[in-house]
Design an enzyme around this catalytic site. Structure first.
Site, mmCIF file in Angstrom:
data_model
loop_
_atom_site.group_PDB
_atom_site.id
_atom_site.type_symbol
_atom_site.label_atom_id
_atom_site.label_comp_id
_atom_site.label_asym_id
_atom_site.label_seq_id
_atom_site.Cartn_x
_atom_site.Cartn_y
_atom_site.Cartn_z
ATOM 1 C CG ASP A 420 -1.717 1.208 1.399
ATOM 2 O OD1 ASP A 420 -2.268 1.685 0.394
ATOM 3 O OD2 ASP A 420 -1.834 1.719 2.529
ATOM 4 C CB THR A 422 -2.095 6.440 1.864
ATOM 5 O OG1 THR A 422 -2.141 7.049 0.572
ATOM 6 C CG2 THR A 422 -2.430 7.467 2.931
ATOM 7 C CG ASP A 852 -3.863 -1.684 3.000
ATOM 8 O OD1 ASP A 852 -4.060 -1.462 1.799
ATOM 9 O OD2 ASP A 852 -3.464 -0.822 3.796
#
Length: 1180
Positions: A420, A422, A852
């Site tokens: 991921d 951010t 996620d």
């Protein structure tokens, strides 16, 4: 104030009256129909007893008191090896057994018992956690008319509960009222979806009067609603109260395990309890993951079973032949009186019965203690990971954590990392950096991307003086200690200087939008006197800090108003302004904008809007596009600088226009049915038109500390990195440049959809782009050329379809880096699955948010980051770290060590059991396949459990081929794992061959020396007990010396376990021999009286030990001299101290020991070196 009630003297508002992002999901379903049959009688315990629902007790345990024994035994005997040994243990009770029952039953009981004890301990911990939760207290309305404390487990459906500030909700509740007059409360749902932002809930107007304890004495009602289901964001139901029916939607539902925040208390009625609650309905067991090493180990077990079966067949056939042809002439065996097991007339039955004996006799080929030893070793390895001070984050106080120990060695075999962006690569702590107001750009502080670009430009110039000064000045500005969330610097706006600007009115409006258009809650920090903000997103928090620093401080929110203190005014005195909130149209991923409609102190109704530029620009009026061209240019500049951008706009509304719209809006809001969401969206769309553009914001999501260096090290270790992010393409690309995933000169392959409405045309266009990308890579002649693949979420949806995904994967694996933008959580999981299944290699997914979780669970290894987005990613992960940079040490150090330790440990296990087990086969063949064991039963019992288990476990826990510092300096050593150099079939069969050779050497040396040689001074030859004990002594010495040669790193623990195991053998012989002959049998005083005084015993042991270790020593000597591996070279450099005495050589070897990579800072440097050399060659 009765009972401490906090009342706000405010009229009721429409705050949070509109929420588009989560529908009620009614879909026209009728209450009482299938799936909607639940009936809850509020505050009527006598009715509830007649219609019981699930209790509020939760249990996450695997076992209970009665099921533990049968379930745990079932789990243990699922393993083929344990099932085999169970059969042997049962057979040991029959006359066919070559051993006493205890020698078969005791090791099995020890191994299975230890594994069951581990299972029981883990389940006990889960039980204690459940007990802690079930024992929490909450105030529940009782029959006496008051509220008394009850444990959560005693809460029932229909109970009225009172939950106070900062407490968790004990069950799924219908919100009845709160301490606020219009029934608003604020809820933190971090345990549900990982989000730390607060969410507002609002009670039904009909129940707002139920705001004190005494009001519930006569409260009765009936809730008819949906059955238990896992949907967190939908709820369908009705409340029948005082003769009327009220529709319930998700805004009135308080879910179990969410927390009450910024609200003194709420009252609620219980709807779903225990495992019926939505959070428990969502609790799924993490997918079972097994490492590749463990899966391969199963195949090795099958191979050994095959070998066991073959030699048992040979043995039974040989026995049958001996019985038929030799037994009749063996008069001393009394063939005429032999039973059917030894009858020359029934050789087939004799052979089949001997098959059982042989399967038991040669069972030591299968290492019974392998599984339990590996489990113990992995737990200790996980402990070392947890206690590694180098992966401890001092800022947060969070260490690394191995949440499972099953995948330790898998860390050393990772091929692809899917990350991921951010909160993982970046901090998810936004800094307000730049803005554009009325077409004028403000903000001079550089972003990290700009700093990196300036540094690169300086490096690319021959005359670097001016640029270097520029970079240095920018770094100085960037590294000054900024206010959290605010790294803006521009004297034109700071300290009230904006009043002197020609566009002061627009600047004031810009700041007002920042200070008013949000759903945040202010909290006064009494120590600093400043306000901090509980905002729905870090972006929103940074906007409020920026507004405060520019002189517009948001300091109070009520249920109907927002208050802003304007520090800089024309009069020079601060002014506090009130903005009455009329409606809030919240930000969602679908709408991509947020709007508030407010009335200012002059009575003017204003619509204030912020959102994605593409959405806002489409909604501008003709007059509102005055600054459009300049703002667009600034937004592009901000995107290139790696900043996240939003556009700000407003509109003035007439009273009549607003009233007419609000009537339509309220009508849509009160509609029940499938059309409700569409009507709400249409109403919002109707109002959010003809806007006037004010400006744009640019915030920076900074890279986490050490991210570029970590990516560079991982790239040198040969790992590939994919970035999967929800950000737009421009932002993701620029973050890629900042962390060196992308660089100048790298050819980008951007795959986007054509925009056509014809799905087939879109697919064909995407397929053509993929084909062209592959063709471009194939035709590239430059070996140093690097390609990067960039694809967005819409295009990815087509690329992941069955007929295209393999071609997409083929292109992606050819590229040095892959960036997927605007991807959904589901797409993240699908991409992870594609890489895992398509490449067949180990994947690792790392992320920090609830979005996620899918890819973390889908990957072979999931790593969660303990970030600001909650703990859901961590809870779903196999390992957790607090910063992305710790992934470097987790993989390159611990992953490398764990892989080699487990691989060598398993290989050695099979080696030692083959070396030991085959001697039994040789002796049986030597004695006419009689089924006679050469060893005492107690020797065999101790072999796996005591005499050879501790050294191999110390190998698995403490072995280091190179130190942690060297692992990081020579990252290419990590590739030994992905290439599986230490657990391929060549290595496995090599160890098995070594075991075969050792068994032959030990057996024949002992037989040749002791068969007809005088063993004692008086001339006596060795009997069976002496032969067996001498042979077993040779095995103990040879196997322990072999593991000593295998180890590269010694501590006192290894010395104690290896030499202590040998010493333990002699101590055992002394103690066992000293026992009564009834116990020790033929081994009575065997060491003291028979073995120790005989020089031939010690000579045979020494000769066999040297002969067994010589082949391995010869192999190692040849390998180190002619085919050395990376760690061999490093070990010799370290041994001869060349790393200290010859730094040039050490640096040269370090540069060699890294994988050729096309991403990372090192790749940038290499590209620069090639560029300089090319220039020099041209000059020459």
């Amino acid at each position: 104030m009765a009972r401490g009630r906090i009342r706000a003297k405010l009229r009721k508002s429409h705050l949070y009256s509109f929420c588009l992002f989560r529908s009620s999901g009614s879909g026209g379903q009728s209450i009482g129909g299938p799936g909607f049959s639940r009936t809850v009688y509020c505050n009527e315990p006598q009715v509830l007893n007649q219609k019981p629902y699930r209790s509020n007790i939760i249990s996450t345990t695997k076992y209970n008191f009665f099921s533990f024994l049968p379930k745990a035994l079932y789990e243990q005997f699922h393993r083929v090896a344990n099932l085999y040994f169970l059969g042997c243990a049962i057979a040991s009770l029959t006359p066919l057994s070559p051993f006493s029952p205890v020698s078969m039953i005791a090791p099995l009981a020890f191994v299975v018992g230890l594994s069951m004890a581990k299972e029981g301990l883990e389940d006990w911990r889960r039980f204690m956690q459940d007990r802690e939760v079930n024992s929490r207290k909450v105030h529940v309305h009782n029959e006496e008319g008051g509220f008394g404390k009850k444990t959560w487990e005693d809460v029932r459906v229909g109970d009225v509960v009172k939950v106070e500030k900062d407490q968790f909700f004990p069950a799924d509740l219908l919100l009845l009222s709160s301490n606020y007059e219009d029934g608003i409360c604020y809820v933190e749902t971090m345990n549900l979806d990982g989000e730390t932002n607060l969410k507002a809930k609002k009670a039904l107007e009909a129940t707002l009067g139920l705001d004190e304890d005494d009001n519930f004495n006569n409260f009765k009602g009936i809730i008819k609603c949906e059955d238990p289901n896992p949907s967190l964001y939908t709820f369908v139901g009705n409340l029948e109260y005082e003769g009327k029916v009220y529709a319930i939607d998700p805004t009135q539902i308080l879910l179990r395990d969410s927390k009450l925040r910024n609200t003194e208390f709420v009252y609620g009625v219980v709807i779903f309890t225990g495992h019926d609650s939505k959070v428990m309905q969502n609790s799924t067991r993490s997918p079972s993951k097994r490492s590749r090493v463990e899966k391969k180990m199963d195949y090795i077990i099958y191979v050994l079973f095959s070998v066991l079966l073959v030699i048992s067949l040979i043995s039974s056939f040989g026995f049958a032949v001996e019985i038929k042809y030799s037994m009749p002439v063996w008069w001393f065996m009394r063939p005429q009186d032999a039973d059917e097991y030894y009858s020359p007339k029934k050789p087939v039955i004799s052979g089949l019965s001997h098959m059982v004996t042989a399967l038991m006799l040669y069972g030591y080929l299968i290492p019974i203690s392998l599984y339990v030893s590996i489990e113990v070793v992995k737990v200790l390895q996980a402990t070392f990971i947890n206690q590694d001070i180098q992966m401890y984050d001092e800022d947060t106080g969070i260490p690394a954590q191995a949440r499972t120990s099953n995948l330790n060695e898998e860390l050393g075999q990772v091929d692809t990392i899917l990350s991921d962006k951010t909160g993982t690569l970046t901090c998810n702590q936004m800094d307000f950096l730049k803005c554009s107001i009325a077409g004028i750009p403000y903000g001079v502080s550089p972003s990290e991307v700009e700093l990196a670009a300036a540094q690169q430009m300086a490096n690319d110039q021959e005359d670097q003086g001016e640029l270097k000064n520029l970079v240095a000045s920018k770094k100085e500005k960037a590294h000054k200690s900024p206010i959290k969330g605010f790294n803006f610097e521009d004297n034109r706006l700071m300290n009230g200087n904006w009043l002197k600007e020609p566009t002061a009115a627009r600047i004031m409006l810009f700041c007002q939008i920042l200070a008013v258009c949000h759903t945040a809650i202010p909290e006064l920090n009494e120590e600093t006197g400043n306000y901090t903000y509980e905002a729905e997103s870090p972006d929103e928090g940074s906007f409020l800090v920026a507004a405060r620093e520019l002189g517009f401080e948001f300091f109070q929110r009520t249920q109907s108003s927002v208050f802003v203190r304007e520090k800089y005014t024309a009069s020079g005195k601060p002014i506090e302004r009130e903005y009455k909130i009329l409606n809030v149209l919240e930000f969602t991923s679908k709408r991509k904008r947020m709007t508030v409609i407010v009335r200012d102190e002059e009575g003017q109704i204003l619509l204030l809007c912020k959102g994605a530029d593409s959405i806002i620009f489409d909604r501008l009026s003709k007059d509102g596009k005055l600054y459009l061209e300049d703002t667009t240019r600034h937004l592009n500049d901000y995107g290139e600088a790696g900043l996240r951008t939003l556009a700000l706009a407003y509109r003035k509304l007439e009273e009549s226009e607003y009233t007419a719209w609000n009537n339509e809006f309220q009508k849509a809001k009160t509609t029940i049915g499938a059309d409700r969401d569409a009507m709400l969206e249409n109403a919002a769309d109707m109002m959010e038109r003809d806007l006037f553009l004010v400006g744009a914001t640019a915030v920076e999501d900074k890279l986490q500390k050490g991210v570029p260096q970590c990516i560079d090290k991982l790239a040198q270790a040969g790992l590939k990195l994919w970035v999967l992010t929800g950000d737009k393409m421009e932002t993701a690309i620029n973050i890629g440049f900042a962390c060196s995933l992308l660089r100048q000169g790298m050819k980008q392959i951007c795959i986007t959809e054509s925009g056509s409405e014809d799905k087939q045309e879109v697919k064909e266009a995407i397929l053509k782009q993929i084909t062209n990308g592959l063709e471009m890579i194939k035709q590239e002649n430059d070996p140093h050329a690097a390609f990067a693949l960039v694809i967005d979420g819409k295009t990815l949806a087509y690329a992941l379809e069955d007929d295209m995904k393999l071609k997409f994967l083929g292109l992606a694996v050819e590229c040095a880096s892959v960036i997927c933008c605007r991807v959904s959580p589901k797409q993240k999981a699908l991409v992870t699955r594609l890489v895992k299944q398509g490449t067949g290699k180990t994947t690792l997914a790392i992320g920090d948010g609830a979005n996620d979780v899918g890819m973390i669970q889908e990957a072979d290894i999931g790593v969660g980051i303990s970030g600001v987005e909650g703990m859901q990613a961590v809870m779903a992960s196999d390992f957790s770290v607090s910063q992305f940079r710790f992934l470097e040490r987790l993989l390159v150090v611990h992953g490398h060590w764990c892989y080699k330790r487990i691989a060598q440990m398993i290989c050695y296990f099979f080696y030692k059991n083959i070396a030991f087990g085959l001697t039994l086969f040789y002796f049986e063949a030597f004695t006419g396949f009689s089924g006679q064991s050469v060893y005492d039963d107690w020797y065999m019992l101790l072999f796996n459990v005591v005499l050879t288990s501790l050294p191999v476990m110390s190998l698995g826990v403490f072995e280091q081929d190179v130190s942690s510092e060297v692992c990081l300096e020579f990252p290419a050593v990590y590739q030994q794992g992905p290439r599986n150099l230490f657990f391929d079939w060549y290595r496995i069969l090599g160890w098995m061959g070594n075991g075969l050779l050792c068994s032959l050497i030990i057996f024949f040396i002992n037989i040749i020396i002791l068969y007809d040689q005088a063993f004692r001074a008086e001339g006596q030859t060795a009997d069976l007990a002496v032969l067996g004990t001498t042979m077993f002594t040779c095995i103990v010495w040879s196997l322990n010396c072999q593991i000593a040669l295998t180890m590269s790193h010694f501590t006192w623990i290894q010395h104690v376990t290896i030499w202590g195991s040998i010493a333990a053998w002699y101590i055992f012989l002394l103690i066992y021999g000293a026992l009564s002959p009834r116990i020790s049998g033929d081994a009575y005083q065997i060491l003291v009286e028979a073995l120790a005084p005989a020089p031939i015993y010690w000579q045979t042991t020494l000769l066999a030990t040297i002969a067994c270790t010589l082949p391995y020593m010869a192999h190692i000597a040849y390998q180190r001299c002619f085919e050395p591996e990376d760690h061999h070279i490093i070990q010799e450099i370290k041994y001869y101290r060349k790393d200290v005495e010859d730094q040039h050589m050490w640096t040269r070897e370090r540069s060699k020991a890294r994988q050729k990579t096309k991403i990372g800072f090192t790749a940038r440097v290499d590209a620069k070196i090639r560029q300089v050399r090319a220039k020099l060659n041209k000059k020459q």
